[in-house]
Design an enzyme around this catalytic site. Sequence first.
Site, PDB file in Angstrom:
ATOM      1  N   TYR A 126       0.835  -1.219   0.000  1.00  0.00           N
ATOM      2  CA  TYR A 126       0.000   0.000   0.000  1.00  0.00           C
ATOM      3  C   TYR A 126       0.867   1.266   0.000  1.00  0.00           C
ATOM      4  O   TYR A 126       0.520   2.266  -0.612  1.00  0.00           O
ATOM      5  CB  TYR A 126      -0.974  -0.015   1.182  1.00  0.00           C
ATOM      6  CG  TYR A 126      -2.189  -0.874   0.923  1.00  0.00           C
ATOM      7  CD1 TYR A 126      -2.216  -2.207   1.302  1.00  0.00           C
ATOM      8  CD2 TYR A 126      -3.283  -0.370   0.244  1.00  0.00           C
ATOM      9  CE1 TYR A 126      -3.320  -3.002   1.034  1.00  0.00           C
ATOM     10  CE2 TYR A 126      -4.395  -1.160  -0.036  1.00  0.00           C
ATOM     11  CZ  TYR A 126      -4.403  -2.483   0.366  1.00  0.00           C
ATOM     12  OH  TYR A 126      -5.493  -3.270   0.081  1.00  0.00           O
TER      13      TYR A 126
ATOM     14  N   GLN B 287     -15.112   4.674  -5.484  1.00  0.00           N
ATOM     15  CA  GLN B 287     -14.616   3.378  -4.973  1.00  0.00           C
ATOM     16  C   GLN B 287     -13.091   3.438  -4.868  1.00  0.00           C
ATOM     17  O   GLN B 287     -12.472   2.516  -4.359  1.00  0.00           O
ATOM     18  CB  GLN B 287     -15.006   2.240  -5.914  1.00  0.00           C
ATOM     19  CG  GLN B 287     -16.507   2.096  -6.094  1.00  0.00           C
ATOM     20  CD  GLN B 287     -16.835   1.130  -7.217  1.00  0.00           C
ATOM     21  OE1 GLN B 287     -16.936  -0.098  -7.005  1.00  0.00           O
ATOM     22  NE2 GLN B 287     -16.981   1.658  -8.415  1.00  0.00           N
ATOM     23  N   ASN B 288     -12.513   4.533  -5.379  1.00  0.00           N
ATOM     24  CA  ASN B 288     -11.059   4.637  -5.467  1.00  0.00           C
ATOM     25  C   ASN B 288     -10.458   5.058  -4.132  1.00  0.00           C
ATOM     26  O   ASN B 288     -11.102   5.770  -3.347  1.00  0.00           O
ATOM     27  CB  ASN B 288     -10.663   5.639  -6.559  1.00  0.00           C
ATOM     28  CG  ASN B 288     -11.173   5.204  -7.926  1.00  0.00           C
ATOM     29  OD1 ASN B 288     -11.502   4.027  -8.132  1.00  0.00           O
ATOM     30  ND2 ASN B 288     -11.311   6.148  -8.835  1.00  0.00           N
TER      31      ASN B 288
ATOM     32  N   HIS C 286     -14.481   2.764  -0.297  1.00  0.00           N
ATOM     33  CA  HIS C 286     -13.483   1.737   0.023  1.00  0.00           C
ATOM     34  C   HIS C 286     -12.284   2.317   0.760  1.00  0.00           C
ATOM     35  O   HIS C 286     -11.216   1.701   0.785  1.00  0.00           O
ATOM     36  CB  HIS C 286     -13.042   1.028  -1.271  1.00  0.00           C
ATOM     37  CG  HIS C 286     -14.162   0.236  -1.880  1.00  0.00           C
ATOM     38  ND1 HIS C 286     -14.218  -0.024  -3.233  1.00  0.00           N
ATOM     39  CD2 HIS C 286     -15.280  -0.309  -1.338  1.00  0.00           C
ATOM     40  CE1 HIS C 286     -15.317  -0.734  -3.475  1.00  0.00           C
ATOM     41  NE2 HIS C 286     -15.978  -0.906  -2.345  1.00  0.00           N
TER      42      HIS C 286
ATOM     43  N   CYS D  26      -6.650  -0.237  17.928  1.00  0.00           N
ATOM     44  CA  CYS D  26      -7.563   0.730  18.588  1.00  0.00           C
ATOM     45  C   CYS D  26      -8.261   1.637  17.574  1.00  0.00           C
ATOM     46  O   CYS D  26      -9.177   2.368  17.934  1.00  0.00           O
ATOM     47  CB  CYS D  26      -6.788   1.552  19.617  1.00  0.00           C
ATOM     48  SG  CYS D  26      -5.632   2.748  18.920  1.00  0.00           S
TER      49      CYS D  26
ATOM     50  N   CYS E   7       1.325   2.141  16.522  1.00  0.00           N
ATOM     51  CA  CYS E   7       0.355   3.160  16.943  1.00  0.00           C
ATOM     52  C   CYS E   7       0.949   3.935  18.122  1.00  0.00           C
ATOM     53  O   CYS E   7       1.469   3.330  19.077  1.00  0.00           O
ATOM     54  CB  CYS E   7      -0.944   2.468  17.364  1.00  0.00           C
ATOM     55  SG  CYS E   7      -2.133   3.540  18.196  1.00  0.00           S
TER      56      CYS E   7
ATOM     57  N   ASN F  71     -17.610   4.706 -20.081  1.00  0.00           N
ATOM     58  CA  ASN F  71     -16.720   3.553 -19.986  1.00  0.00           C
ATOM     59  C   ASN F  71     -16.408   3.121 -21.413  1.00  0.00           C
ATOM     60  O   ASN F  71     -17.335   3.027 -22.218  1.00  0.00           O
ATOM     61  CB  ASN F  71     -17.410   2.408 -19.213  1.00  0.00           C
ATOM     62  CG  ASN F  71     -16.418   1.352 -18.749  1.00  0.00           C
ATOM     63  OD1 ASN F  71     -15.555   0.923 -19.509  1.00  0.00           O
ATOM     64  ND2 ASN F  71     -16.532   0.947 -17.490  1.00  0.00           N
ATOM     65  N   PRO F  72     -15.122   2.826 -21.715  1.00  0.00           N
ATOM     66  CA  PRO F  72     -14.848   2.362 -23.094  1.00  0.00           C
ATOM     67  C   PRO F  72     -15.425   0.989 -23.391  1.00  0.00           C
ATOM     68  O   PRO F  72     -15.620   0.626 -24.547  1.00  0.00           O
ATOM     69  CB  PRO F  72     -13.314   2.337 -23.158  1.00  0.00           C
ATOM     70  CG  PRO F  72     -12.831   2.376 -21.761  1.00  0.00           C
ATOM     71  CD  PRO F  72     -13.890   2.988 -20.945  1.00  0.00           C
TER      72      PRO F  72
ATOM     73  N   ALA G 161     -12.508   8.299 -19.965  1.00  0.00           N
ATOM     74  CA  ALA G 161     -12.967   9.417 -19.124  1.00  0.00           C
ATOM     75  C   ALA G 161     -12.306  10.733 -19.503  1.00  0.00           C
ATOM     76  O   ALA G 161     -12.982  11.772 -19.590  1.00  0.00           O
ATOM     77  CB  ALA G 161     -12.668   9.087 -17.658  1.00  0.00           C
TER      78      ALA G 161
END
Length: 248
Positions: free
Chosen positions: A69, A103-104, A121, A132, A154, A220-221, A238
Site C-alpha cells: 500500500y 470506490q477509489n 473503500h 484501537c 500506533c 466507460n470504453p 474518461a
Amino acid sequence: MRDIDLREAADLIDRAERIVIFTGAGVSAESGIPTFRDALTGLWERFDPRRLATPEAFGDDPALVWGWYEGRRAAVERVEPNAGHRALAAIEQRAPECVVVTQNIDDLHERAGSKEPIHLHGSLFAPRCSACGRPAEVEGTAETDDGRVTPPPCDHCGAPIRPGVVWFGEALPADAFEAAVAAAANCDVLITVGTSGVVFPAAEIPQVTARMGGTVIQVNPDPTPLDSVARINLRGAAAEVLPALVSM
Ligand code: OAD
C-alpha cells in the site's frame, strides 16, 4: 460515441438539480494508476490483490501488505489528476447539488478540486491503528528492494498501523455507504465513470438511482453490467468523454 448521445447527456446534466458522480478505477487510469482488472506489475505481478488486500494477509505479514500500500500511495503521489477528474470537478461546481462517490482509494478527485468525495473503500491517505482504530499520520517511507516495509506502531497502543482501506471480507464504512445510497436515491442524474460494476455493495449505487426513477449516464470504453440501467452509454475514455461533455 455519437454526438447526439453527448448532447443529450450534457442537456440532462445541465438541467439536473441533484447530481451524483460515481467513479471507479477507470477514472484514474489516464493518470497512470492501473485499474484492478489490469494485471499487477513490477514487484507485485506475482501477487493476487484478492490475497493481499485482506485482514488475514496483513496478520500473516504486515510488512508485505503495508509495503504494497505504501508503494501504491507513493505511485499516486507521483501522478496528477487527469482531464476526466477536472471535468467532474467542473460539473460538481456548476450543479446546484452534487455528491461525488468513489470506490477509489487515491486522492485524485480531491486534488482536481472535488469537495469531500465519499470514499466507499477508504483511502490510501487515512491509515489507522489495526487495534484501537485511532487515525495515524501518513509518513514518507523508505523504498525497499523487496517491497516490504514494517508498519509503524500506533502512538497510543503500539499495535501496527494499517492502511485505511476496505479489505476483501470487510464491511464498507456504514456512514459512507448510507450517505452514498441516500444521495443516489434522491438524485436526478447519476454519472457512473470507469467502474466494472461487479463489486458489491458499491455497484448497487447506480442501481438505486435507476430504481428510484433517476437517470444514469455511463462513461466507460467497454460494456459493463451497468449498460442495462444506463439511459445513455458514452463509450469512451474518461479523459476524452468528460471534457467533451462539459464543453458542450
Ligand atoms: P475495475 O478494474 O474492476 O474496472 C475498471 C473499469 O474502468 C472497467 O470497466 C474499464 O473498462 C474501465 N476503464 C478502463 N480505462 C478507462 C478509462 N480511461 N476511462 C473510463 N473507464 C475506463 O475497477 P473498479 O470497478 O473500480 O474494491 O473496481 C471496483 C472495486 O473492485 C475496487 O474498488 C476494489 C476492487 O476489488 C476494493 O478494493 C474493496
